[in-house]
Write a protein that holds these residues in place. Structure first.
Motif, PDB file in Angstrom:
ATOM      1  N   ALA A   1      10.719   4.672 -13.968  1.00  0.00           N
ATOM      2  CA  ALA A   1      10.180   5.432 -15.392  1.00  0.00           C
ATOM      3  C   ALA A   1       9.974   5.818 -15.212  1.00  0.00           C
ATOM      4  CB  ALA A   1       9.326   4.223 -15.752  1.00  0.00           C
ATOM      5  N   ALA A   2       9.033   6.381 -14.112  1.00  0.00           N
ATOM      6  CA  ALA A   2       7.706   7.915 -14.110  1.00  0.00           C
ATOM      7  C   ALA A   2       9.233   9.048 -13.962  1.00  0.00           C
ATOM      8  CB  ALA A   2       7.107   8.393 -12.700  1.00  0.00           C
TER       9      ALA A   2
ATOM     10  N   ALA B   1       1.039  -1.286   0.168  1.00  0.00           N
ATOM     11  CA  ALA B   1       0.232   0.047   0.259  1.00  0.00           C
ATOM     12  C   ALA B   1       0.791   1.313   0.346  1.00  0.00           C
ATOM     13  CB  ALA B   1      -0.658  -0.021   1.233  1.00  0.00           C
ATOM     14  N   LEU B   2       1.567   1.208   0.348  1.00  0.00           N
ATOM     15  CA  LEU B   2       3.027   2.564   0.381  1.00  0.00           C
ATOM     16  C   LEU B   2       3.719   2.707  -0.520  1.00  0.00           C
ATOM     17  CD1 LEU B   2       4.273   4.443   2.436  1.00  0.00           C
ATOM     18  CD2 LEU B   2       5.957   3.053   3.013  1.00  0.00           C
ATOM     19  N   LEU B   3       3.930   1.307  -1.255  1.00  0.00           N
ATOM     20  CA  LEU B   3       4.275   1.502  -2.526  1.00  0.00           C
ATOM     21  C   LEU B   3       3.794   2.197  -3.477  1.00  0.00           C
ATOM     22  CD1 LEU B   3       7.120   1.000  -4.111  1.00  0.00           C
ATOM     23  CD2 LEU B   3       6.316  -1.572  -4.378  1.00  0.00           C
ATOM     24  N   LEU B   4       2.782   1.661  -3.530  1.00  0.00           N
ATOM     25  CA  LEU B   4       1.095   2.637  -4.193  1.00  0.00           C
ATOM     26  C   LEU B   4       0.965   3.481  -4.060  1.00  0.00           C
ATOM     27  CD1 LEU B   4      -0.826   1.861  -6.683  1.00  0.00           C
ATOM     28  CD2 LEU B   4      -2.248   1.542  -5.245  1.00  0.00           C
ATOM     29  N   ALA B   5       1.605   4.299  -2.837  1.00  0.00           N
ATOM     30  CA  ALA B   5       1.201   5.741  -2.802  1.00  0.00           C
ATOM     31  C   ALA B   5       2.582   6.092  -2.844  1.00  0.00           C
ATOM     32  CB  ALA B   5       0.552   5.610  -0.927  1.00  0.00           C
ATOM     33  N   CYS B   6       3.279   5.649  -3.326  1.00  0.00           N
ATOM     34  CA  CYS B   6       4.733   6.255  -3.455  1.00  0.00           C
ATOM     35  C   CYS B   6       4.546   6.650  -4.862  1.00  0.00           C
ATOM     36  CB  CYS B   6       6.135   5.662  -3.460  1.00  0.00           C
ATOM     37  SG  CYS B   6       6.258   5.702  -1.487  1.00  0.00           S
ATOM     38  N   ARG B   7       3.769   5.846  -6.376  1.00  0.00           N
ATOM     39  CA  ARG B   7       3.997   5.967  -7.098  1.00  0.00           C
ATOM     40  C   ARG B   7       3.404   6.634  -7.320  1.00  0.00           C
ATOM     41  NH1 ARG B   7       3.425   6.755 -11.867  1.00  0.00           N
ATOM     42  NH2 ARG B   7       2.878   5.587 -13.624  1.00  0.00           N
ATOM     43  N   ILE B   8       1.607   6.749  -6.795  1.00  0.00           N
ATOM     44  CA  ILE B   8       1.158   7.833  -7.508  1.00  0.00           C
ATOM     45  C   ILE B   8       1.643   9.498  -7.260  1.00  0.00           C
ATOM     46  CG2 ILE B   8      -1.648   9.016  -6.371  1.00  0.00           C
ATOM     47  CD1 ILE B   8      -2.140   5.766  -5.359  1.00  0.00           C
ATOM     48  N   HIS B   9       2.374   9.405  -5.788  1.00  0.00           N
ATOM     49  CA  HIS B   9       2.942  10.841  -5.416  1.00  0.00           C
ATOM     50  C   HIS B   9       4.659  11.131  -5.999  1.00  0.00           C
ATOM     51  CE1 HIS B   9      -0.559  11.769  -3.858  1.00  0.00           C
ATOM     52  NE2 HIS B   9      -0.993  10.750  -2.973  1.00  0.00           N
ATOM     53  N   GLY B  10       4.976   9.936  -6.524  1.00  0.00           N
ATOM     54  CA  GLY B  10       6.321  10.559  -6.947  1.00  0.00           C
ATOM     55  C   GLY B  10       7.280  10.381  -6.367  1.00  0.00           C
ATOM     56  N   ASP B  11       7.443   9.890  -5.155  1.00  0.00           N
ATOM     57  CA  ASP B  11       8.300   9.636  -4.235  1.00  0.00           C
ATOM     58  C   ASP B  11       8.839   8.498  -4.308  1.00  0.00           C
ATOM     59  OD1 ASP B  11       9.617   9.572  -1.639  1.00  0.00           O
ATOM     60  OD2 ASP B  11       8.213  10.426  -0.513  1.00  0.00           O
TER      61      ASP B  11
END
Length: 718
Positions: free
Chosen positions: A560-561, A520-530
């Motif tokens: 990639a982002a 869940a934390l990794l997905l949040a980092c993907r959403i916000h680019g952290d």
């Protein structure tokens, strides 16, 4: 002895010649009448009862015994009549015979016979009432009485009554009887009192196969598979060989663990000992392989079973459904119907789950109609499954209507949970919270699933304060937070951009962290680019789940982002080195009775050329309306023009394009996608709904998106 006027004359051939004349019966003195006469008469009636194959002949024999008065003085024949009536399901008649026998003739054999009849018939309360009468009558129970009384207690989880009976066992000295002890172990395990079962088991001076199996089964049914397998190993070390019954419990325990190596070992053991001839063992092996994710092996065993029953079919159907092979489940269901095996409510539960997984409203409605047409009983569990199916197929209106049609007396925690989850999945967080309030007003106690659904709904709706309040309320409702609840909190905080708070929540968990919370934390980092926090989460995930391709792909996408292409190359090469493959994006759209699936840049679908042309014109039209392609969603190190081209052929865009071409304008286009929808597709579909005046409903891996008039139900928060 006089025969009943309606007695079938063909039975007379069993009478000795000197008994064929009623007058001859009166020529014997009383001594003979109760010795050799008694033995001869008993054997005659025994023969008659042996060939009774229906109620008519049984009632004729019963009538003759009653008229002659023999039934009142011959306990053996009285017991046999009771047994026969019970066999034919005539328990009231059996009890009538029992009650008609004089009290001074009622011995422990007759009491036990009637108790057994009730216990085997599932008349649990009647069994215990009769046992109580037996004790009041001064008839001492024995090792034949207790197993059936304990069976009645176990079947209805009457733990208080069971402990009273256990006291009687100790007082009467049968606590050292092997069969009574085994019955006690079984009873406690079925009542969920595994520790009490173990106390009895540990005190047993001698243990046979039945005793060992009873305790192994107790652990298996209590979902303590490790303990079950350890005990099975101890049994083998004691020189006790397993039988088919023990293998069924062992296979179930291995299935709970998902241990593939042990699954193959127990299968080999069953083959070597010829246990696969037993259908229950075959069914257990099928279920075991399915739970271990080895569906192909489950199917091989299923195909080898010569005479399948409903459990065989349901086990294989469940195996396909639970392992994400819903299409195979639907094909097998057709085979089941063609085989002549009638589906039952359990079958319908499995198929409703398969339709829900596919997100196919057409198939879901077809299944519901089948259930009604075949008059399959819709109990509370199946009704909840149908509500869940409609919600997951995008028809929340029908799901709500079905829920509202459930009488309040039949509503339970599960039915409320399903609808709360449905509203949360569709992004209606406030409505989900309102349902929770109504649930409490109705006096329905929430459980851990209720709070998982609520926290998820708050996360999808951005209801941070409400989510925190729900999490705090768990203690008030005696629900202990589990890892999945913490994962929901991390997801909720992470989606809101509160990444540090989400990370603190993971760090401060009072229970072990698992891949759900870090994922869940990794997905949040993907959403916000952290990227930095994403690397911390990824390292923990690679340790916890080294063979999970999805987490590596997610970290690759974060790189990639951020245009860190060297890290992308290294991570993808690492995946190749350890044999992991990136999950392919796949989207499904249905129109009429047709269901079509697309991979990204698909050239296999029969409509692909027409769809490509439509996608290209669609891209031009929505650009003219203001859509700007989000090139960061093209996770490849190529030129911008190529990135835009890649975005056009995402699987969900192909599915929507086919929907525009084939589905009537007044009907919504429903698409199911196996991955999270990307930002570019999300933006594009808002413009599609505006330009074409179409409603588009997309179910991705996390939730539903309802696109209409240029907006999405998620309010761009997902």
């Amino acid at each position: 002895m006089r025969l009943h006027p309606g007695f079938n004359l063909k039975f007379c051939i069993f009478y000795p010649k000197h008994l064929r004349s009623p007058q001859s019966l009166h020529s014997f003195d009383s001594k003979f009448a109760f010795s050799s006469f008694h033995d001869s008469t008993e054997s005659v009636y025994d023969g008659l009862l042996n060939i009774c194959n229906g109620l008519v002949s049984l009632k004729q024999v019963h009538s003759s015994l009653t008229v002659s008065g023999i039934i009142n003085c011959n306990t053996h024949l009285g017991g046999r009549i009771i047994i026969k009536y019970a066999k034919f399901g005539e328990y009231n008649s059996a009890r009538s015979v029992f009650d008609g026998i004089p009290s001074d003739k009622l011995n422990s054999f007759l009491w036990n016979t009637m108790i057994r009849a009730y216990a085997n018939a599932g008349c649990h309360v009647a069994t215990l009432e009769l046992y109580s009468l037996m004790r009041k009558a001064g008839i001492p129970p024995n090792n034949y009485t207790f197993p059936f009384v304990l069976k009645a207690c176990a079947s209805n989880s009457m733990i208080t009554e069971a402990k009273v009976v256990h006291g009687d066992v100790i007082r009467t000295g049968f606590d050292l009887d092997l069969y009574v002890e085994a019955a006690l172990v079984t009873m406690y395990s079925k009542c969920g009192e595994t520790h009490e079962a173990l106390k009895v088991f540990d005190k047993m001076p001698m243990r046979d196969l039945v005793s060992w199996t009873a305790m192994i089964t107790a652990y298996e049914q209590a979902e303590q598979p490790h303990e079950a397998l350890l005990l099975f190993r101890k049994m083998q070390l004691h020189g006790v060989s397993a039988d088919a019954v023990a293998i069924v419990s062992v296979a179930s325990a291995i299935g709970q663990l998902g241990h593939t190596v042990r699954a193959k070992l127990v299968h080999a053991y069953a083959i070597c000992n010829g246990f696969l001839k037993d259908l229950s063992v075959g069914n257990a092996i099928i279920s075991m392989y399915a739970k271990c994710g080895i569906v192909s092996s489950a199917r091989l065993v299923f195909d080898s079973v010569e005479e399948r029953d409903g459990i065989s079919w349901n086990s294989m159907l469940s195996g396909y459904s639970q392992n994400g092979q819903a299409s195979e489940a639907l094909l097998l269901f057709e085979e089941m119907l063609n085989s002549g095996c009638k589906p039952n409510p359990v079958t319908m539960l499995i198929m409703a789950s398969a339709c829900a997984y596919l997100g196919s409203l057409h198939l879901g409605r077809k299944l519901h109609k089948f259930i009604i047409d075949k008059r399959i009983r819709i109990d509370a569990t199946l009704r909840s499954a149908l509500v869940d199916m409609y919600a997951k197929c995008g028809d929340l209106e029908t799901a709500t209507g079905m829920f509202n049609g459930i009488p309040p007396t039949e509503q339970n925690t599960t039915t409320w949970n399903v609808l709360i989850s449905g509203y949360g999945m569709h992004g209606f967080g406030k409505e989900a919270l309102d349902l929770f309030s109504q649930m409490q007003e109705a006096g329905i106690k929430p459980d851990h699933i209720t709070f998982t659904s609520l926290l998820s709904a708050c996360g999808h709706g951005g209801l941070i304060d409400e989510g925190r309040k729900c999490f705090a309320e768990m203690k008030k409702h005696s629900v202990t937070p589990q890892a999945k609840h913490y994962a929901c909190m991390v997801d909720m905080l992470g989606r809101a951009g509160l990444l540090n708070q989400a990370f603190d929540t993971v760090q401060q968990m009072p229970i072990p962290q698992n891949d759900d919370v870090w994922g869940a934390l990794l997905l949040a980092c993907r959403i916000h680019g952290d990227t930095d926090l994403g690397e911390i989460a990824a390292r923990r995930l690679f340790e916890l789940e080294p063979n999970h391709a999805g987490y590596r792909v997610l970290m690759s996408n974060i790189y990639a982002a951020s245009n860190r292409w060297q890290e992308v190359v290294e991570l993808r090469q690492n995946m190749k080195d350890i044999g992991l493959r990136k999950p392919s994006a796949f989207s499904v759209v249905e129109f009429g009775k047709e269901i079509h699936g697309f991979y990204s840049a698909d050239r296999v679908n029969p409509y692909w050329q027409d769809v490509y042309r439509k996608v290209e014109s669609l891209a031009v039209e929505i650009k003219m309306a203001g859509h700007v392609p989000n090139l960061s969603c093209a996770l490849h190190d190529v030129e911008d023009e190529d990135k835009e081209h890649i975005l056009n052929y995402h699987s969900e865009k192909l599915a929507v394009a086919l929907g525009i071409m084939k589905i009537d304008a007044e009907k919504p286009i429903r698409v199911t996608n196996n991955l999270r929808i990307c930002n570019d597709c999300h933006s594009a579909f808002k413009f599609v709904s505006y330009v074409y005046g179409r409603k588009v409903v997309v179910r991705d891996a996390n939730r539903f998106h309802h696109f209409e008039d240029g907006t999405c139900s998620c309010n761009d928060y997902w």
